[in-house]
Design a protein around this motif. Sequence first.
Motif, short mmCIF file in Angstrom:
data_model
loop_
_atom_site.label_atom_id
_atom_site.label_comp_id
_atom_site.label_asym_id
_atom_site.label_seq_id
_atom_site.Cartn_x
_atom_site.Cartn_y
_atom_site.Cartn_z
N ALA A 112 16.01 2.90 -5.74
CA ALA A 112 17.03 2.25 -6.57
C ALA A 112 17.47 0.92 -5.97
CB ALA A 112 18.22 3.18 -6.75
N ASP A 113 17.53 0.84 -4.63
CA ASP A 113 17.94 -0.41 -3.98
C ASP A 113 16.92 -1.51 -4.25
OD1 ASP A 113 20.03 1.04 -2.97
OD2 ASP A 113 19.18 1.27 -0.96
N SER A 114 15.63 -1.17 -4.14
CA SER A 114 14.59 -2.17 -4.39
C SER A 114 14.56 -2.59 -5.86
CB SER A 114 13.22 -1.62 -3.97
OG SER A 114 13.17 -1.39 -2.59
N ILE A 115 14.75 -1.62 -6.73
CA ILE A 115 14.77 -1.93 -8.17
C ILE A 115 15.92 -2.87 -8.49
CG2 ILE A 115 15.14 -0.93 -10.46
CD1 ILE A 115 13.66 1.59 -9.42
N LYS A 116 17.07 -2.66 -7.88
CA LYS A 116 18.24 -3.51 -8.13
C LYS A 116 17.97 -4.95 -7.69
CE LYS A 116 23.23 -3.95 -7.30
NZ LYS A 116 23.16 -5.40 -7.05
N VAL A 117 17.38 -5.12 -6.49
CA VAL A 117 17.05 -6.47 -6.02
C VAL A 117 16.10 -7.15 -7.00
CG1 VAL A 117 15.86 -7.78 -4.23
CG2 VAL A 117 17.46 -5.97 -3.59
N CYS A 118 15.12 -6.42 -7.50
CA CYS A 118 14.17 -6.99 -8.45
C CYS A 118 14.87 -7.37 -9.76
CB CYS A 118 13.03 -6.02 -8.73
SG CYS A 118 11.89 -5.82 -7.36
N ASN A 119 15.72 -6.51 -10.26
CA ASN A 119 16.44 -6.82 -11.50
C ASN A 119 17.35 -8.03 -11.32
OD1 ASN A 119 15.34 -4.84 -13.18
ND2 ASN A 119 16.83 -3.29 -12.53
N ASP A 120 18.02 -8.11 -10.17
CA ASP A 120 18.92 -9.23 -9.91
C ASP A 120 18.18 -10.56 -9.82
OD1 ASP A 120 21.01 -7.46 -9.85
OD2 ASP A 120 21.19 -7.41 -7.66
N ASN A 121 16.88 -10.50 -9.52
CA ASN A 121 16.10 -11.73 -9.35
C ASN A 121 15.00 -11.90 -10.40
OD1 ASN A 121 16.92 -13.03 -6.53
ND2 ASN A 121 16.93 -10.78 -6.27
N ASP A 122 15.11 -11.13 -11.49
CA ASP A 122 14.17 -11.22 -12.61
C ASP A 122 12.72 -10.98 -12.18
OD1 ASP A 122 13.79 -11.49 -15.37
OD2 ASP A 122 13.12 -13.57 -15.16
N ILE A 123 12.53 -10.07 -11.23
CA ILE A 123 11.20 -9.68 -10.77
C ILE A 123 10.78 -8.40 -11.48
CG2 ILE A 123 9.84 -8.86 -8.79
CD1 ILE A 123 11.62 -10.57 -6.99
N ASP A 179 0.81 -1.22 0.00
CA ASP A 179 0.00 0.00 0.00
C ASP A 179 0.84 1.27 0.00
OD1 ASP A 179 0.80 -0.49 2.68
OD2 ASP A 179 -0.81 0.74 3.46
N ALA A 180 2.13 1.17 0.37
CA ALA A 180 3.02 2.33 0.36
C ALA A 180 4.40 1.89 -0.11
CB ALA A 180 3.10 2.97 1.74
N PHE A 181 5.28 2.87 -0.33
CA PHE A 181 6.59 2.53 -0.90
C PHE A 181 7.45 1.74 0.08
CE2 PHE A 181 7.54 7.07 0.50
CZ PHE A 181 8.36 6.72 1.56
N PHE A 182 8.55 1.17 -0.46
CA PHE A 182 9.49 0.40 0.35
C PHE A 182 10.61 1.32 0.83
CE2 PHE A 182 8.38 -3.27 -2.70
CZ PHE A 182 7.26 -3.61 -1.94
N PRO A 183 10.74 1.52 2.13
CA PRO A 183 11.85 2.35 2.62
C PRO A 183 13.20 1.65 2.51
CG PRO A 183 10.58 1.48 4.45
CD PRO A 183 9.86 1.09 3.21
N PHE A 184 13.16 0.31 2.44
CA PHE A 184 14.37 -0.49 2.29
C PHE A 184 14.10 -1.58 1.25
CE2 PHE A 184 14.02 0.91 6.73
CZ PHE A 184 15.16 1.71 6.82
N ASP A 185 15.14 -2.31 0.91
CA ASP A 185 14.97 -3.37 -0.11
C ASP A 185 14.60 -4.72 0.50
OD1 ASP A 185 17.30 -4.34 1.04
OD2 ASP A 185 18.59 -3.85 -0.68
N ASP A 186 14.31 -4.73 1.83
CA ASP A 186 14.08 -6.01 2.50
C ASP A 186 12.83 -6.74 2.00
OD1 ASP A 186 12.46 -4.08 3.59
OD2 ASP A 186 12.97 -4.49 5.68
#
Length: 517
Positions: free
Chosen positions: A493-504, A463-470
Amino acid sequence: MRALISVSDKTGIVDFAKRIAACGWDIISTGGTAKALREGGLDVKDVSDITGFPECLDGRVKTLHPLIHGGILNIRNNPKHQEECQKLGIENIDLLVINLYPFKKTMLKPGVSFQECIENIDIGGPTMLRSAAKNFNDVTVVVDPKDYETVLTEIEQNGGTSYETRYHLALKVFTTTANYDTMISDFLRKQSMEQTQNKEDLLAQNTVTFTYEKVQDLRYGENPHQRASFYREIGEDKGTLVGAEQLQGKELSYNNINDTNGAIEMLKEYTDEPTIVAVKHANPCGIASDKTIAEAYHKAYEADPTSIFGGIVASNRPIDKATADQMVKIFLEVVVAPDFTEEAKEVLAAKPNLRLLKLDDILYSDNGFELKKVLGGMLVTERDTELYNKLEVVTNRKPTDKEMEDLLFAWKAVKHTKSNAISVAKNKCLVANGPGQVNRIWPMENCIEHGGEKCQGAVVASDAFFPFDDVCTAAAKAGITAIIQPGGSIRDADSIKVCNDNDIAMIFTGMRHFKHA
């Protein structure tokens, strides 16, 4: 002793007047009331005979005269008042029986014109009522036919009413006139909004007043030691719980009403396909769409058979026998739907305490305001009727068509889940929901624990943004393939990187949906 009687609702008024007259009271009246009393065999003096001035302006001016209001407002133990009354020829009016032009009834008539509503705004009635209520120490004022018998009994037994009765009746008058004026104000405000499309009309006011009518007293409130009642807005009840018809079952409780309203609010998001929404403690515990309502119910139940037990179920399609056959296998509190087939009603009758609510326009929704009482004040906000500002893919991989379908499904679910909220969906079914936590990772972990293997290939909505990539890291470990969230964190950018690294695949909506109550 003199009584002035002028009523729109003439229920019981002839009998009332006859009993007053039998006690030696003179009766003053006007217009249709005077006609009805005379036809009932009573001797009545017209207001115009008292004032020496005829009714005028199509009856708009009748009672607004010093000889009327002086007779009501003079203080009986004030020598100066009595001297003035004697000098001016003002005689006491000791009892007023008045009810108002039927503005509400007129306002709610289909196709009624604006001018007809305006003509049914009572002026003289509220003025006299307020005059008498202000002077309740000396004058008895009756605005509600339910009080006729109390007043008659006291007059017949004691020659007049008690101070306590007059005080109670005066309080009822000011409550009634406040309600009446608020209805008019609300009507005019809504007319203005329709003409100007100005959604901020109410919020732009420095003072606001709301009025509600009691639907019923409830057995208790949120908990058994709390008293409670259910009130309704005056006006359109289309698509709302107050417009529902109860077909069977026990009386709705405070929590039933609150949770069922939440289920209806959620259901309005899902219009295109047969959909079931199950709610427990104001949070969705099962949502599913499918080709038939029976299949949708089966999916919603199988996703969380534990939480749906004792829950509220809302359907956007009529309940048929195939769906009812499934419903009777467990304990449910309420089922609300546009209709129930006769066969379904026969099946559900096996659960006589199950509350069945028929709501014809269950998907109807309009803009409005939400009210929240706080200590010493009130919060007023526009209803959250929007879904997103944009659908922006921020990862290397775009969601597939199926993922996109599930992402929007989950986004609607998380919008109606208490913050902080995470919703997990797959195949247009809510497979896990994490509501009401003080951080964002805990609802994600709850969803993973509850959803288990069903999280593999599912999507996540926040429902709201991610303050961390956890959250993204946990989603990746659980096999989540796509995420939808508002975006806007300084650490996006941290969350986007985790998603890109895991093909999400991840989508930003540009709109959050906090829900705190």
